[in-house]
Motif scaffolding. Sequence first.
Motif, PDB file in Angstrom:
ATOM      1  N   ARG A 196      61.491  27.601  34.208  1.00  0.00           N
ATOM      2  CA  ARG A 196      60.846  26.315  33.855  1.00  0.00           C
ATOM      3  C   ARG A 196      59.364  26.335  34.220  1.00  0.00           C
ATOM      4  O   ARG A 196      58.521  25.887  33.452  1.00  0.00           O
ATOM      5  N   SER A 230      57.497  28.566  31.825  1.00  0.00           N
ATOM      6  CA  SER A 230      57.343  27.940  30.500  1.00  0.00           C
ATOM      7  C   SER A 230      56.236  26.887  30.498  1.00  0.00           C
ATOM      8  O   SER A 230      55.703  26.553  29.447  1.00  0.00           O
ATOM      9  N   GLN A 231      55.885  26.377  31.670  1.00  0.00           N
ATOM     10  CA  GLN A 231      54.811  25.385  31.785  1.00  0.00           C
ATOM     11  C   GLN A 231      53.437  26.050  31.924  1.00  0.00           C
ATOM     12  O   GLN A 231      52.415  25.362  31.971  1.00  0.00           O
ATOM     13  N   LEU A 237      52.879  22.584  40.432  1.00  0.00           N
ATOM     14  CA  LEU A 237      54.052  22.147  39.685  1.00  0.00           C
ATOM     15  C   LEU A 237      55.331  22.501  40.431  1.00  0.00           C
ATOM     16  O   LEU A 237      55.441  23.590  41.006  1.00  0.00           O
ATOM     17  N   THR A 239      59.830  21.795  39.834  1.00  0.00           N
ATOM     18  CA  THR A 239      60.771  21.313  38.819  1.00  0.00           C
ATOM     19  C   THR A 239      61.284  19.917  39.160  1.00  0.00           C
ATOM     20  O   THR A 239      61.394  19.076  38.289  1.00  0.00           O
ATOM     21  N   VAL A 256      57.903  18.782  36.829  1.00  0.00           N
ATOM     22  CA  VAL A 256      58.232  19.165  35.461  1.00  0.00           C
ATOM     23  C   VAL A 256      59.434  18.406  34.894  1.00  0.00           C
ATOM     24  O   VAL A 256      59.381  17.891  33.781  1.00  0.00           O
TER      25      VAL A 256
END
Length: 182
Positions: free
Chosen positions: A21, A24-25, A59, A61, A90
């Motif tokens: 995750r 992917s950010q 960031l 999750t 996220v």
Amino acid sequence: MLVGYARVSTTDQDLTIQLERLASQGCERVFSEKRSGTTADRPELQNCLDFVREGDVLLVTRLDRFARSMVDLHNMLSRLASRGVGFRCVDQAGVDTTTPHGKLMLGVLGSVAEFETGLRAERQREGIDKAKSAGAYKGGKTRIDAHRVRTMLLEGMNPSVVARTMGISRQSVYRLMPSDDL
């Protein structure tokens, strides 16, 4: 720069979903660890907080991967804000300290996370009490040989020396000391 932080509580849990995750950010650097939620005992979290610079965004999750109490959350967010670092969660949309609405949402979700932690501790305590009443819970294993400590004290050994010899704190020695010796 986008910097990520991922955490699971135990070594048998998997970080893969969180790492994917964060990747992917667009995170350029990700710090991860398998540690319990207490902030003081998470070296990679400390490394992450030391690493981020003005203009970066940290960031995670979910909030519970970052902080387990409102005090810890606010302390870490204050530390980030004082250095000009943003914070974004996220999987909990709207949690973004770079916007006023995100700051509000962060406060609400942080309170909910702390509430859930309290409920979990309450359920755990109830389970332990029930197990104790049924005779199934014996507590943790003994870590200090009380008989050896008392024997060393009776032989005239100084409590500080006993503590060093046994690899325990002086307070533990004093706790085990017969009350007439105090």
